[in-house]
Structure formats: structure tokens, C-alpha cells
Design a protein around this motif. Sequence first.
Motif, PDB file in Angstrom:
ATOM      1  N   VAL A  30       6.295  37.742  38.234  1.00 57.36           N
ATOM      2  CA  VAL A  30       5.579  38.671  39.243  1.00 57.36           C
ATOM      3  C   VAL A  30       5.392  37.961  40.653  1.00 57.36           C
ATOM      4  O   VAL A  30       4.956  38.662  41.788  1.00 57.36           O
ATOM      5  CB  VAL A  30       3.988  39.062  38.502  1.00 57.36           C
ATOM      6  N   PHE A  31       5.686  36.666  40.754  1.00 58.42           N
ATOM      7  CA  PHE A  31       5.633  36.026  42.083  1.00 58.42           C
ATOM      8  C   PHE A  31       7.082  35.864  42.876  1.00 58.42           C
ATOM      9  O   PHE A  31       7.294  35.522  43.847  1.00 58.42           O
ATOM     10  CB  PHE A  31       5.308  34.538  41.778  1.00 58.42           C
ATOM     11  N   TRP A  32       8.111  36.431  41.886  1.00 65.76           N
ATOM     12  CA  TRP A  32       9.552  36.071  42.779  1.00 65.76           C
ATOM     13  C   TRP A  32       9.549  37.026  43.932  1.00 65.76           C
ATOM     14  O   TRP A  32       9.976  36.415  44.924  1.00 65.76           O
ATOM     15  CB  TRP A  32      10.791  36.570  41.670  1.00 65.76           C
ATOM     16  N   LEU A  33       9.181  38.082  43.885  1.00 62.68           N
ATOM     17  CA  LEU A  33       9.525  39.110  45.063  1.00 62.68           C
ATOM     18  C   LEU A  33       8.689  38.629  46.365  1.00 62.68           C
ATOM     19  O   LEU A  33       9.244  38.587  47.562  1.00 62.68           O
ATOM     20  CB  LEU A  33       9.301  40.539  44.569  1.00 62.68           C
ATOM     21  N   PRO A  34       7.274  38.694  46.097  1.00 64.74           N
ATOM     22  CA  PRO A  34       6.476  37.762  47.198  1.00 64.74           C
ATOM     23  C   PRO A  34       7.033  36.583  47.727  1.00 64.74           C
ATOM     24  O   PRO A  34       7.067  36.383  49.081  1.00 64.74           O
ATOM     25  CB  PRO A  34       5.202  37.650  46.486  1.00 64.74           C
ATOM     26  N   LEU A  35       7.377  35.642  46.691  1.00 65.64           N
ATOM     27  CA  LEU A  35       7.927  34.274  47.415  1.00 65.64           C
ATOM     28  C   LEU A  35       9.155  34.548  48.003  1.00 65.64           C
ATOM     29  O   LEU A  35       9.852  33.757  48.971  1.00 65.64           O
ATOM     30  CB  LEU A  35       8.029  33.525  46.110  1.00 65.64           C
ATOM     31  N   SER A  36      10.048  35.604  47.563  1.00 63.72           N
ATOM     32  CA  SER A  36      11.392  35.739  48.374  1.00 63.72           C
ATOM     33  C   SER A  36      11.070  36.386  49.872  1.00 63.72           C
ATOM     34  O   SER A  36      12.198  36.196  50.512  1.00 63.72           O
ATOM     35  CB  SER A  36      12.436  36.625  47.604  1.00 63.72           C
ATOM     36  N   ARG A  37      10.077  36.550  50.311  1.00 62.86           N
ATOM     37  CA  ARG A  37       9.793  36.770  51.511  1.00 62.86           C
ATOM     38  C   ARG A  37       8.483  36.340  52.193  1.00 62.86           C
ATOM     39  O   ARG A  37       7.889  36.697  53.036  1.00 62.86           O
ATOM     40  CB  ARG A  37       9.509  38.624  51.560  1.00 62.86           C
ATOM     41  N   ALA A  38       8.332  34.834  51.935  1.00 66.03           N
ATOM     42  CA  ALA A  38       7.368  34.096  52.143  1.00 66.03           C
ATOM     43  C   ALA A  38       7.063  33.910  53.640  1.00 66.03           C
ATOM     44  O   ALA A  38       6.287  33.859  54.038  1.00 66.03           O
ATOM     45  CB  ALA A  38       7.036  33.096  51.267  1.00 66.03           C
ATOM     46  N   ILE A  39       8.469  33.817  54.322  1.00 66.53           N
ATOM     47  CA  ILE A  39       8.572  33.565  55.723  1.00 66.53           C
ATOM     48  C   ILE A  39       8.565  35.018  56.450  1.00 66.53           C
ATOM     49  O   ILE A  39       7.812  35.073  57.486  1.00 66.53           O
ATOM     50  CB  ILE A  39       9.603  32.734  55.945  1.00 66.53           C
ATOM     51  N   GLY A  40       9.552  35.859  55.942  1.00 64.03           N
ATOM     52  CA  GLY A  40       9.609  37.073  56.604  1.00 64.03           C
ATOM     53  C   GLY A  40       8.547  37.998  56.428  1.00 64.03           C
ATOM     54  O   GLY A  40       8.404  39.137  57.140  1.00 64.03           O
TER      55      GLY A  40
ATOM     56  N   THR B  87       7.682  40.817  55.665  1.00 70.23           N
ATOM     57  CA  THR B  87       7.803  42.289  55.005  1.00 70.23           C
ATOM     58  C   THR B  87       9.449  42.338  54.605  1.00 70.23           C
ATOM     59  O   THR B  87       9.865  43.320  53.800  1.00 70.23           O
ATOM     60  CB  THR B  87       7.764  43.269  55.972  1.00 70.23           C
ATOM     61  N   GLN B  88      10.301  41.454  55.208  1.00 69.01           N
ATOM     62  CA  GLN B  88      11.761  41.356  54.691  1.00 69.01           C
ATOM     63  C   GLN B  88      12.045  39.857  54.637  1.00 69.01           C
ATOM     64  O   GLN B  88      11.847  39.209  55.614  1.00 69.01           O
ATOM     65  CB  GLN B  88      12.553  41.897  55.844  1.00 69.01           C
ATOM     66  N   PRO B  89      12.847  39.558  53.699  1.00 65.39           N
ATOM     67  CA  PRO B  89      13.372  38.222  53.748  1.00 65.39           C
ATOM     68  C   PRO B  89      14.230  37.746  54.822  1.00 65.39           C
ATOM     69  O   PRO B  89      14.901  38.616  55.253  1.00 65.39           O
ATOM     70  CB  PRO B  89      14.175  37.983  52.308  1.00 65.39           C
ATOM     71  N   ILE B  90      14.181  36.525  55.440  1.00 67.06           N
ATOM     72  CA  ILE B  90      14.810  35.952  56.326  1.00 67.06           C
ATOM     73  C   ILE B  90      15.860  35.034  55.702  1.00 67.06           C
ATOM     74  O   ILE B  90      15.613  33.840  54.915  1.00 67.06           O
ATOM     75  CB  ILE B  90      13.924  35.089  57.198  1.00 67.06           C
ATOM     76  N   THR B  91      17.258  35.411  55.752  1.00 68.13           N
ATOM     77  CA  THR B  91      18.164  34.691  54.978  1.00 68.13           C
ATOM     78  C   THR B  91      18.543  33.608  55.468  1.00 68.13           C
ATOM     79  O   THR B  91      18.704  33.387  56.704  1.00 68.13           O
ATOM     80  CB  THR B  91      19.734  35.782  54.808  1.00 68.13           C
ATOM     81  N   CYS B  92      18.740  32.522  54.466  1.00 70.20           N
ATOM     82  CA  CYS B  92      19.191  31.308  54.869  1.00 70.20           C
ATOM     83  C   CYS B  92      20.762  31.308  55.540  1.00 70.20           C
ATOM     84  O   CYS B  92      21.495  32.004  55.115  1.00 70.20           O
ATOM     85  CB  CYS B  92      18.981  30.080  54.042  1.00 70.20           C
ATOM     86  N   PRO B  93      20.932  30.278  56.313  1.00 65.20           N
ATOM     87  CA  PRO B  93      22.599  30.302  56.699  1.00 65.20           C
ATOM     88  C   PRO B  93      23.594  30.223  55.506  1.00 65.20           C
ATOM     89  O   PRO B  93      23.134  29.432  54.869  1.00 65.20           O
ATOM     90  CB  PRO B  93      22.752  29.304  57.640  1.00 65.20           C
TER      91      PRO B  93
ATOM     92  N   MET C  82      24.479  26.491  54.213  1.00 67.13           N
ATOM     93  CA  MET C  82      23.448  25.689  54.097  1.00 67.13           C
ATOM     94  C   MET C  82      23.689  24.989  52.776  1.00 67.13           C
ATOM     95  O   MET C  82      23.813  25.776  51.860  1.00 67.13           O
ATOM     96  CB  MET C  82      21.807  26.214  54.148  1.00 67.13           C
ATOM     97  N   GLY C  83      23.638  23.542  52.726  1.00 66.14           N
ATOM     98  CA  GLY C  83      23.919  23.014  51.233  1.00 66.14           C
ATOM     99  C   GLY C  83      22.656  22.939  50.402  1.00 66.14           C
ATOM    100  O   GLY C  83      21.433  23.375  50.810  1.00 66.14           O
ATOM    101  N   PHE C  84      22.631  22.437  49.293  1.00 63.70           N
ATOM    102  CA  PHE C  84      21.842  22.547  48.221  1.00 63.70           C
ATOM    103  C   PHE C  84      20.695  21.773  48.497  1.00 63.70           C
ATOM    104  O   PHE C  84      19.359  22.031  48.630  1.00 63.70           O
ATOM    105  CB  PHE C  84      22.525  22.114  46.933  1.00 63.70           C
TER     106      PHE C  84
ATOM    107  N   ALA D  39      14.270  23.287  53.457  1.00 63.79           N
ATOM    108  CA  ALA D  39      14.383  24.451  54.464  1.00 63.79           C
ATOM    109  C   ALA D  39      12.979  25.095  54.788  1.00 63.79           C
ATOM    110  O   ALA D  39      12.503  25.593  53.796  1.00 63.79           O
ATOM    111  CB  ALA D  39      15.411  25.389  54.343  1.00 63.79           C
ATOM    112  N   THR D  40      12.645  25.118  55.937  1.00 64.43           N
ATOM    113  CA  THR D  40      11.432  25.784  56.390  1.00 64.43           C
ATOM    114  C   THR D  40      11.311  27.092  57.140  1.00 64.43           C
ATOM    115  O   THR D  40      10.269  27.843  57.342  1.00 64.43           O
ATOM    116  CB  THR D  40      10.392  24.680  56.993  1.00 64.43           C
ATOM    117  N   GLY D  41      12.491  27.449  57.587  1.00 68.93           N
ATOM    118  CA  GLY D  41      12.718  28.596  58.555  1.00 68.93           C
ATOM    119  C   GLY D  41      13.294  29.690  57.917  1.00 68.93           C
ATOM    120  O   GLY D  41      13.619  30.730  58.553  1.00 68.93           O
ATOM    121  N   CYS D  42      13.590  29.603  56.566  1.00 69.29           N
ATOM    122  CA  CYS D  42      14.493  30.827  55.969  1.00 69.29           C
ATOM    123  C   CYS D  42      13.618  31.133  54.581  1.00 69.29           C
ATOM    124  O   CYS D  42      13.070  30.096  54.033  1.00 69.29           O
ATOM    125  CB  CYS D  42      15.853  30.859  56.081  1.00 69.29           C
ATOM    126  N   ASP D  43      13.782  32.449  53.906  1.00 64.88           N
ATOM    127  CA  ASP D  43      13.481  32.466  52.673  1.00 64.88           C
ATOM    128  C   ASP D  43      14.363  32.170  51.507  1.00 64.88           C
ATOM    129  O   ASP D  43      15.617  31.959  51.573  1.00 64.88           O
ATOM    130  CB  ASP D  43      13.166  34.007  52.535  1.00 64.88           C
TER     131      ASP D  43
END
Length: 545
Positions: A47-57, A59-65, A68-70, A76-80
Amino acid sequence: MSVSIAAEPGFFSRERTIAAPSFNRWLVPPAALAIHLCIGMAYGFSVFWLPLSRAIGITQPITCPADMGFLASLVATGCDWKISQLGWMYTLFFVLLGCSAAIWGGWLERAGPRKAGLVSAFCWCGGLLISALGVYLHQLWMLWLGSGVIGGIGLGLGYISPVSTLIKWFPDRRGMATGMAIMGFGGGAMIGAPLADWLMRQFATATSVGVWQTFVAMAAIYSVFMVAGALGYRVPRDGWKPAGWTPPVMSRSAMVSSKNVDLDVACRTPQFWLIWAALCLNVSAGIGVIGMASPMLQEMFGGKLIGLDIPFGSLDATQKAQIAAIAAGFTGLLSLCNIGGRFLWATSSDRLGRKLTFAIFFTLGFALYAAVPTLAGYGTTLFFVLAIGVIISMYGGGFATVPAYLADMFGTRMVGAIHGRLLTAWATAGILGPVLVNYLREHQLASGLPNAQAYNQTMYILAGLLVLGMICNLLVRPVASRHHMAEEKESLVAARPEAHASLADTPTAEPTTSPVLVALAWAAVGLPLAAGVLITLQKVAILLH
């Protein structure tokens, strides 16, 4: 002249949990349920996956570069985060559950259920708080460490903490007792998932999805119930038995032994590994179906779920949303079958016997798994849903019946520790089952089969796993007498401080604990469980409609 003074046992010691003669054994199951209903939320963490996948964005997820390595993604604090990254928490839950139960099962038997239950509460609730900080700071590694690793350890200790205690309190109804407690683990998500969804909606703002606040709130709520459950545990004094109950006379070939087997000795017997394999194969088949239940229903029946003779791939977005709602009801129904099967099958095993109960799991399970492709081919959901429901009831029933099976084989003295080591079968099945189902599905789709037929081969292979499980169960025989604990060692174990009370103090009449206290204890766990069942039934109504 020297005087030696015996040290007073500490509050958290096993000796301080010895029940008074007036204690009512029916207070122990709600104490176990209070812990299991909390840690059972592990099943509902998706139940937490979708909200956590847009914790930064938000309304919409902010994709990491993409480059970006593992290690960089862990801090990382600037992308979801991706849902696949968050899903590792779920994997860690059950791997750590099995490992911690195996490692600390022996300690639990020595320390007693109160101390183990309190450590479980500290780890599970503390893990939620660490995860909350991880969400607030947006550090993925803290979620893995907090809920995944530390919380997983709490799951293992909380899961096995009541097993040996309940079996000792209910020698006349071992299956029913463990079924009542382990039923709570299957039902925890029915309470926790709606609660988490409601809390996230209350805490959500323009700058927060409300997850870290929900973690903190749930940690506070769960800590109250888990600590109360741990403090409510009591163990019977050595030699206690229910009033009016006489242990049955056992024959040499009986599948229920009155003798005890030491932990390390039990784990070297063929009986342990045969039961280990039987549980692993039963769980592998069941957990594979649970993990794919929703897409399986949608892809097998497609538009037929909403009265249209259209395959799944031809549905538009609106139609897929409609059948997704129906599939959610199907998932809720399976949750009810899971918890109901834990209690009903385990209780039935008291009459049928544990070996026969497992034989039914494998025989009936083989027939149902093999029949699923045919039932789906008829185009009607009724028989398909019934078949999967019975399959999942036996998945849950295996978990609830196996502690009593172990007590029958190896006695009650070390059954909690033996059960802990057996749960490594769960950790193994948690990897084997989903991987088998997912990869077979992808292989079938890549081969050009339509979605409706992508699960046929999978069902036949899972049926084959149950044949192997049936063979393992048939090979189980009574433990050889050479493995039983020597009388001297048993007497040393029995000489612990809690055994010092004479058997003359053992109650010979019904316990005198206030019925009001018993009723309040059951209401504290029964009302939340009933609420969870009601919410689930509302979802199931969509499927039936």
C-alpha cells in the motif's frame, strides 16, 4: 559463616511469567494475536509503494538519471525511488523472518515469550521509525535497514514467540491453539492496509505524500498492542495439564510422541527435513499464486469479467480499470481464505492428525492446480475463484498446522526453537515460488501464447511440486527412540526455577480468572480484526456482483 541469597528473577525473565493457579489459559491466544495482527502488516506493505514512488514529485514521480549507479541511488535525494527498489523491503521481510527465527529460536525457549515479544515490538516498531526518518531524509538505505532488516528480525521473533507457549497451554488442542495465533499474521494486512491508506490521506499535504507521518503513527499504535501482548504472555508450570484432560496412551507406531527431542538432534533427523521440504513445496506453490492472483484473474478472463467477450490485450484503459477493481475484490477474498484456512485446517488437524491433513493439502491441491487451466477455459469465474480460494486456504493451513506437526514429532520442550529453524523453508519458498511463476509467465508470453493461456504450464508445474511434497509427507515416520532426550537431561530442564512449584499447586478445577477480563482481551483483538474483515468483504462484493 556465609549466607548465599538467591537472586530475584528479573521482570523480563521466563521465571516471572509462570502462571498463577487461577490463570485462564484463554488469555494467551489474544496476547499472541495482539502481536501477530501487528507484524502481519508485512503482507500489506505494498500500500506504500505508489505514494513512496512519488515522495519527491508528489503528483508525478521524478525519474533518476539513467546513468545513476546503485550506491548513488541509495542516497539520492533529488529523484524518486522505483517500485522495484521499494519491493526489496518485502523480500527482506521474509528472508529475515526465516533467518532470525532459525538463529534465535533456541534463545527464545530459554528467555521465554515475554522477552522475545518485547524484543519483537522494539524491532518492528523501531524499524518503522527508522523508515520514517528514511522517508523524511529520502534515504532508501534507511528503509531497507529499518523495516527490511530490523523489522524483519522483529517479524521472526514475533512470529514464533507464542508457538511453544500455546502448545503447552493447549496439549488437548494443539492445532486450534496455533491456528488462532498464526491466523492473526494472515489477517494483519486486512487491518493495517486500510489503516495506512486512511492515515496517508489524513497526513498528505501539498509538499508531502504522508508516508513518514503514517509510519510514526503506526509505530505508536503497534507498540501499544505488541507490548500489551508480550506482557500478557504466561507459561504453565512444569507438569501442568488442563483440568479433566488425560493424555492419550501412545502406541510405539503413533505419530504423536510424548517424548522430547533436543533442538540440534531434531534438526539432524530425516523427519525434520521431510517436513521442511513438505512445507517449502506447499508454500512455494501457494505464494506463487498469491503474488500473481490479480493479474492472473484479469489476463485469464479479460473482458468476460465485465460481460464482454474480449481478450485482455484488446481492452481499453477504462475497461482495464473496471476489471482491476474486480481483481482487487478477488485479492481480498483470497486474504479471507488465507486467514480462515489457518484456523479451520489447523483445528481440523486435531481430529484428522497432522500427517493426514498435509496429505489432503497435497492431494486436493494437486487436483485443483491441474484443473485451473480447464476451469478458466470454461469462461466462468465461479469455479475458478472457488478453486483458487481453496488452494490459498491450504497455503495458510500449512503454516498453522506445521507447529503442531513438529510438536507431535519432537515433543513440546523445544518446539519453538525447532519451528524457528523450520521457517527457513518459508524464506526459501518466498524466493522460489514468485520467481518460478513470474519467469514462466514471461517465457510463455515471449513464446507467443495469448495472456489467457500464459499460466497453464505454470499451474501444471506447481501441481508437480505438490506431488513431490506428497511423497515427502508420506515418508514421515515416528522419530526413533534413540533421538529422544535422556531422562537425566529432561530432569535438568525441568529443574529450572519455574518448575520448583509442586504439582500439588496445579489447579484441578476450572481457572478462576474473571470472565470479564477474558472478554476484554478478546475484544481488543477481535474488534479490529472484525473491522478488517468487514472492509475486505466490501471489496469482495464487487467481485461477486
